[in-house]
Enzyme design. Structure first.
Site, PDB file in Angstrom:
ATOM      1  CG  HIS A  27      41.253  54.042  59.083  1.00 26.86           C
ATOM      2  ND1 HIS A  27      41.298  52.955  59.918  1.00 26.86           N
ATOM      3  CD2 HIS A  27      42.180  53.802  58.104  1.00 26.86           C
ATOM      4  CE1 HIS A  27      42.203  52.095  59.476  1.00 26.86           C
ATOM      5  NE2 HIS A  27      42.749  52.582  58.374  1.00 26.86           N
ATOM      6  NE  ARG A 120      44.386  49.070  62.093  1.00 26.49           N
ATOM      7  CZ  ARG A 120      44.853  49.153  60.857  1.00 26.49           C
ATOM      8  NH1 ARG A 120      46.136  49.422  60.651  1.00 26.49           N
ATOM      9  NH2 ARG A 120      44.070  48.987  59.825  1.00 26.49           N
ATOM     10  CG  HIS A 177      39.152  49.090  56.154  1.00 31.16           C
ATOM     11  ND1 HIS A 177      39.077  50.459  56.172  1.00 31.16           N
ATOM     12  CD2 HIS A 177      40.480  48.784  56.298  1.00 31.16           C
ATOM     13  CE1 HIS A 177      40.291  50.965  56.326  1.00 31.16           C
ATOM     14  NE2 HIS A 177      41.149  49.975  56.414  1.00 31.16           N
ATOM     15  CG  ASP A 244      42.726  53.231  54.524  1.00 33.83           C
ATOM     16  OD1 ASP A 244      43.680  53.352  55.323  1.00 33.83           O
ATOM     17  OD2 ASP A 244      42.442  52.152  53.978  1.00 33.83           O
TER      18      ASP A 244
HETATM   19  C1  0GY Z   1      44.637  50.097  56.188  1.00 31.75           C
HETATM   20  C2  0GY Z   1      44.675  48.884  55.378  1.00 31.75           C
HETATM   21  C3  0GY Z   1      45.795  48.177  55.080  1.00 31.75           C
HETATM   22  C4  0GY Z   1      47.031  48.270  55.750  1.00 31.75           C
HETATM   23  C5  0GY Z   1      47.140  48.357  57.086  1.00 31.75           C
HETATM   24  O1  0GY Z   1      48.305  48.132  59.071  1.00 31.75           O
HETATM   25  C6  0GY Z   1      48.400  48.197  57.848  1.00 31.75           C
HETATM   26  O2  0GY Z   1      49.456  48.120  57.256  1.00 31.75           O
HETATM   27  O3  0GY Z   1      46.090  48.578  57.834  1.00 31.75           O
HETATM   28  C7  0GY Z   1      45.706  47.149  54.031  1.00 31.75           C
HETATM   29  O4  0GY Z   1      46.743  46.704  53.533  1.00 31.75           O
HETATM   30  O5  0GY Z   1      44.584  46.763  53.650  1.00 31.75           O
HETATM   31  O6  0GY Z   1      43.713  50.263  56.967  1.00 31.75           O
HETATM   32  O7  0GY Z   1      45.514  50.925  56.070  1.00 31.75           O
END
Ligand code: 0GY
Length: 289
Positions: A27, A120, A177, A244
């Site tokens: 991830h 996703r 997460h 991440d």
């Molecule tokens: C992550 C978490 C975040 C952002 C996104 O798609 C995204 O912009 O997933 C977040 O803001 O918690 O997994 O990158």
């Protein structure tokens, strides 16, 4: 371009933990460069450019040899930056895309050829509008025959309403997460029980990263680590982990990615469990062919 996110850690530590051969960061993201791959007009944040070359250097430092790039909302449904990185990876990188129900079969085939193995869907309030569930179900029916899975990203307070509908989908589902449960609320919180209940269903997988998102204590995330450790102990064949990087929307205490790797010594203390988490499980989902 003006960004509104913190830059990633400038000098992550070299982890003390040696990772197994073929270890995968399952991830992480590439963002931009914006001049080449513009961000989506409907985005809710603007990150710092985080190109593939910088991610590769980070992975070399951390001992990670494979990568799963996950499309993030700041690039919307334009998967070009991710596909470009995968194309330059020599087979060491796969992807999870975002798209809508209008996508044609030929485009799905093009994504598959480009290394994509899942879609996703976001149900996270700060990232904009929720994915439409009818569209999600329609897309899932189309990608299941390709051997793909769905990655679902939700706030913990959505679990109660999402769990029953997610259970109607007939393909592997990966929860981002740790379901974003609030680590400060402990194992007795209802959301944790609902997450464990979902995981009893063999279709579901969970990412045991995001300690830095679910913590309320801050680094070194002592409140969050027990959640990850419990998931690895209970569901060793259906857990994934990632850095991440570059950590979008982390508003303070930008994580040291080396520290995140070292937490794996507590999250998966058994070497066989660590191998499953970092090598065997991602291979099954992303390199089955
Ligand atoms: C992550 C978490 C975040 C952002 C996104 O798609 C995204 O912009 O997933 C977040 O803001 O918690 O997994 O990158």
């Amino acid at each position: 371009m003006r960004h509104d996110n913190l830059p990633f850690h400038p000098d992550p530590s070299v982890p003390a933990l040696a990772l197994p051969e073929g270890a995968c960061d399952a991830h992480c993201h590439v963002f931009g460069p914006a001049a080449q791959f513009p961000f989506a007009p409907e985005r809710t944040y603007t990150p710092v450019d985080a190109p593939w070359e910088v991610l590769q250097a980070l992975h070399a430092r951390l001992g990670l040899q494979r990568t799963v790039l996950v499309q993030a909302s700041c690039h919307g449904r334009d998967n070009a930056a991710m596909l470009d990185a995968i194309a330059r990876s020599g087979g060491t990188c796969r992807g999870v895309a975002m798209t809508g129900p209008e996508i044609g079969d030929a485009e799905l085939d093009r994504l598959h050829a480009g290394g994509v193995r899942g879609l996703r869907f976001n149900f996270v309030t700060h990232l904009g509008a929720d994915a439409d569930f009818d569209a999600v179900a329609g897309l899932c029916a189309r990608i299941a025959p390709l051997g793909w899975h769905a990655v679902v990203h939700f706030d913990a307070d959505r679990l109660e309403t999402l769990a029953p509908v997610l259970k109607t989908l007939d393909l592997p589902l990966v929860i981002d997460h740790m379901g974003r449960v609030d680590a400060s609320k402990g194992f007795d919180q209802p959301a944790w029980g609902m997450l464990l209940d979902l995981m009893e269903d063999p279709r579901f997988w969970v990412k045991v990263c995001g300690a830095e998102r679910i913590t309320r204590a801050g680094p070194p995330y002592a409140d969050a680590v027990p959640f990850a450790r419990e998931l690895v102990a209970r569901f060793p064949d259906r857990v994934l982990w990632g850095t991440d990087w570059p950590h979008p929307n982390i508003r303070k205490d930008m994580p040291d990615d080396g520290l995140l790797v070292d937490l794996l010594a507590e999250i998966a203390p058994d070497p066989a469990a660590l191998r499953r988490l970092l090598v065997e499980n991602p291979t099954r989902l992303y390199w089955a062919d």
